[in-house]
Design an enzyme around this catalytic site. Sequence first.
Site, PDB file in Angstrom:
ATOM      1  N   ARG A 109       0.663  -1.385  -0.145  1.00 58.46           N
ATOM      2  CA  ARG A 109       0.044  -0.038  -0.173  1.00 58.46           C
ATOM      3  C   ARG A 109       0.638   1.260   0.061  1.00 58.46           C
ATOM      4  O   ARG A 109       0.349   2.256  -0.726  1.00 58.46           O
ATOM      5  CB  ARG A 109      -0.941  -0.107   1.100  1.00 58.46           C
ATOM      6  N   TYR A 110       2.089   1.109   0.869  1.00 59.60           N
ATOM      7  CA  TYR A 110       2.680   2.326   0.900  1.00 59.60           C
ATOM      8  C   TYR A 110       4.054   2.205  -0.254  1.00 59.60           C
ATOM      9  O   TYR A 110       4.364   1.105  -0.198  1.00 59.60           O
ATOM     10  CB  TYR A 110       3.534   2.579   2.181  1.00 59.60           C
ATOM     11  N   ARG A 113       7.120   0.109   1.602  1.00 59.18           N
ATOM     12  CA  ARG A 113       7.114  -1.096   2.669  1.00 59.18           C
ATOM     13  C   ARG A 113       5.959  -1.885   2.193  1.00 59.18           C
ATOM     14  O   ARG A 113       5.035  -1.580   1.617  1.00 59.18           O
ATOM     15  CB  ARG A 113       7.159  -0.459   4.054  1.00 59.18           C
ATOM     16  N   CYS A 122      -2.903 -18.326  14.304  1.00 59.55           N
ATOM     17  CA  CYS A 122      -2.269 -17.697  15.468  1.00 59.55           C
ATOM     18  C   CYS A 122      -2.212 -18.551  16.764  1.00 59.55           C
ATOM     19  O   CYS A 122      -3.108 -19.744  16.742  1.00 59.55           O
ATOM     20  CB  CYS A 122      -3.187 -16.453  15.632  1.00 59.55           C
ATOM     21  N   CYS A 126      -7.818 -13.438  18.525  1.00 60.68           N
ATOM     22  CA  CYS A 126      -8.491 -12.487  19.308  1.00 60.68           C
ATOM     23  C   CYS A 126      -9.743 -12.053  18.589  1.00 60.68           C
ATOM     24  O   CYS A 126      -9.957 -12.013  17.355  1.00 60.68           O
ATOM     25  CB  CYS A 126      -7.513 -11.101  19.008  1.00 60.68           C
ATOM     26  N   CYS A 129     -10.220  -9.298  16.234  1.00 60.62           N
ATOM     27  CA  CYS A 129      -9.138  -9.366  14.735  1.00 60.62           C
ATOM     28  C   CYS A 129      -9.665  -8.851  13.779  1.00 60.62           C
ATOM     29  O   CYS A 129     -10.815  -9.028  13.237  1.00 60.62           O
ATOM     30  CB  CYS A 129      -8.892 -10.802  14.440  1.00 60.62           C
ATOM     31  N   ARG A 131      -8.391  -9.127  10.661  1.00 67.32           N
ATOM     32  CA  ARG A 131      -8.100 -10.116   9.500  1.00 67.32           C
ATOM     33  C   ARG A 131      -9.158 -11.460   9.769  1.00 67.32           C
ATOM     34  O   ARG A 131      -8.498 -12.484   9.242  1.00 67.32           O
ATOM     35  CB  ARG A 131      -6.723 -10.284   9.323  1.00 67.32           C
ATOM     36  N   ASP A 290     -11.294  -1.529  13.781  1.00 69.65           N
ATOM     37  CA  ASP A 290     -11.875  -1.701  12.445  1.00 69.65           C
ATOM     38  C   ASP A 290     -13.231  -1.942  12.237  1.00 69.65           C
ATOM     39  O   ASP A 290     -13.832  -2.287  12.829  1.00 69.65           O
ATOM     40  CB  ASP A 290     -10.820  -2.362  11.537  1.00 69.65           C
ATOM     41  N   ASP A 327      -7.015   3.442  10.648  1.00 64.44           N
ATOM     42  CA  ASP A 327      -6.858   2.614   9.208  1.00 64.44           C
ATOM     43  C   ASP A 327      -8.294   2.978   8.565  1.00 64.44           C
ATOM     44  O   ASP A 327      -9.069   2.429   8.639  1.00 64.44           O
ATOM     45  CB  ASP A 327      -6.485   1.444   9.558  1.00 64.44           C
ATOM     46  N   LYS A 334      -3.134   4.340   7.323  1.00 63.96           N
ATOM     47  CA  LYS A 334      -3.207   4.780   8.607  1.00 63.96           C
ATOM     48  C   LYS A 334      -3.463   6.455   8.460  1.00 63.96           C
ATOM     49  O   LYS A 334      -2.650   7.217   8.078  1.00 63.96           O
ATOM     50  CB  LYS A 334      -2.296   4.391   9.420  1.00 63.96           C
TER      51      LYS A 334
HETATM   52  C1  PLP Z   1       0.208  -0.594   8.777  1.00 69.09           C
HETATM   53  C2  PLP Z   1       0.725  -1.124   7.416  1.00 69.09           C
HETATM   54  C3  PLP Z   1       2.126  -0.925   7.105  1.00 69.09           C
HETATM   55  C4  PLP Z   1       3.096  -0.398   8.185  1.00 69.09           C
HETATM   56  O1  PLP Z   1       2.978   0.779   8.411  1.00 69.09           O
HETATM   57  P1  PLP Z   1       3.931   1.838   9.354  1.00 69.09           P
HETATM   58  O2  PLP Z   1       3.228   3.164   9.603  1.00 69.09           O
HETATM   59  O3  PLP Z   1       5.079   2.021   8.583  1.00 69.09           O
HETATM   60  O4  PLP Z   1       3.956   1.036  10.646  1.00 69.09           O
HETATM   61  C5  PLP Z   1       2.329  -1.132   6.099  1.00 69.09           C
HETATM   62  N1  PLP Z   1       1.610  -1.814   5.023  1.00 69.09           N
HETATM   63  C6  PLP Z   1       0.397  -1.832   5.367  1.00 69.09           C
HETATM   64  C7  PLP Z   1      -0.651  -2.470   4.527  1.00 69.09           C
HETATM   65  C8  PLP Z   1      -0.422  -1.366   6.523  1.00 69.09           C
HETATM   66  O5  PLP Z   1      -1.351  -1.642   6.922  1.00 69.09           O
HETATM   67  S1  SF4 Z   2      -5.165  -9.657  16.096  1.00 68.04           S
HETATM   68 FE1  SF4 Z   2      -5.805 -11.410  14.709  1.00 68.04          FE
HETATM   69  S2  SF4 Z   2      -4.021 -11.698  13.493  1.00 68.04           S
HETATM   70 FE2  SF4 Z   2      -3.178 -10.554  15.445  1.00 68.04          FE
HETATM   71  S3  SF4 Z   2      -2.822 -12.262  16.920  1.00 68.04           S
HETATM   72 FE3  SF4 Z   2      -5.117 -11.595  17.086  1.00 68.04          FE
HETATM   73  S4  SF4 Z   2      -6.077 -13.150  15.779  1.00 68.04           S
HETATM   74 FE4  SF4 Z   2      -4.045 -13.170  15.244  1.00 68.04          FE
END
Ligand code: PLP
Ligand code: SF4
Length: 374
Positions: A109-110, A113, A122, A126, A129, A131, A290, A327, A334
């Site tokens: 996305r960025y 990175r 996991c 959680c 979560c 995802r 989220d 986010d 973010k």
């Molecule tokens: C959070 C995130 C990152 C890392 O973001 P930082 O602000 O550098 O910690 C990188 N890619 C994605 C898709 C993210 O959601």
């Molecule tokens: S938040 Fe989701 S991905 Fe992270 S440890 Fe918990 S269950 Fe696993």
Amino acid sequence: MDASLYKPYSSPDWTDWKWQFRNRITRVEELEKVITLSEAEKADISRCLKTFRMAITPYYASLMDPTDPACPIRMQAVPTINETRVLPYEMEDPLNEECSSPVPNIVHRYPDRVLFLVTRQCSMYCRHCTRRRVVGEEDGAITIAEVDAAVDYIARTSQIRDVLISGGDPLTLPDAVLERIIERLRGIDHVEVIRIGTRVPVVMPMRITPELTALLKKNHPIWINTHFNHARELTPESVKACADIVDAGIPLGNQSVLLRNINDNTETIKELLLGLVKARVRPYYLYQCDLSRGIGHFRTKVETGIEIMQNLTGSISGFAVPRFVIDAPGGGGKIPINPEYIVSMDDKEVVMRNYKGDLYTYPQPIDLQKNVPT
Ligand SMILES: *Cc1c(COP(=O)(O)O)cnc(C)c1O
Ligand code: SF4
């Protein structure tokens, strides 16, 4: 309910992470040996498990109050019927990660990175979560061919400087698998920093073994971010896991999620943040919850987070204060959300409010030759 009668709690294998993993509580019949559950709660939990599985390490379960449904540990680990309430704007993939995925298991996305999702598994699931759509598959590690495809993408995309290994929880993988992935990434010249996102120090701290820290130390610079949400998670075991990580020269950050009735007030967050810095963990992000499906009961009003940030700033050390972020739904990344400190700003001056609410003025620079604002 006498949880001390629960056999795993007195196992000689308690400190063995593989034992913790194998003995996770995944079914109602096991859970009811540890906490009090009404017949209705048992039925509700079984219903929820059809959508998102449950797994609680014996270690994390031992932190739950056996009789209090409002226990902040229990609320993160045990499903409630609220999970079956899906609101119209809740989504499978609220951050639109699939859209930013050039190859499977990579989210780019960025510019500089990427997220590299190496497993769907996991140690604990959680309830809040983000995802939930992908997480929760056992044996969820990606295949060697998938690792190859992801590493190839990173290798041919030279603007990627920072790879964030995430999942699922990467530290549920065996050392050898993790090492192979990290060494592949280390072999790419333009990858400067490798980060790992893991909740293991919180939910299965015995995973932080000398072998693991030695493996990571060999591949520096490695950074880790973990996920504590409440001061009650800062036990002697988890504090030791954090110390072992930091002693290996790994900067350790923390990302918390603001969760309704778990940590959504200044006192609780402050206690958490002060406990984290005492454990040498640097608070990094405080997330607004989220819009994933079935987690609406955890969401707080955005104003709550802003108010907490306002109360923290100036009242505790600057390095103990995380950034509060949303986010953005739909994949905007973010966005930092701050209390308003600027009252007015023009060419001549900026009027600001400090953390106590007092007003101060800062004059803007002037062009010294012409004696006018720059
Ligand atoms: C959070 C995130 C990152 C890392 O973001 P930082 O602000 O550098 O910690 C990188 N890619 C994605 C898709 C993210 O959601
Ligand atoms: S938040 Fe989701 S991905 Fe992270 S440890 Fe918990 S269950 Fe696993």
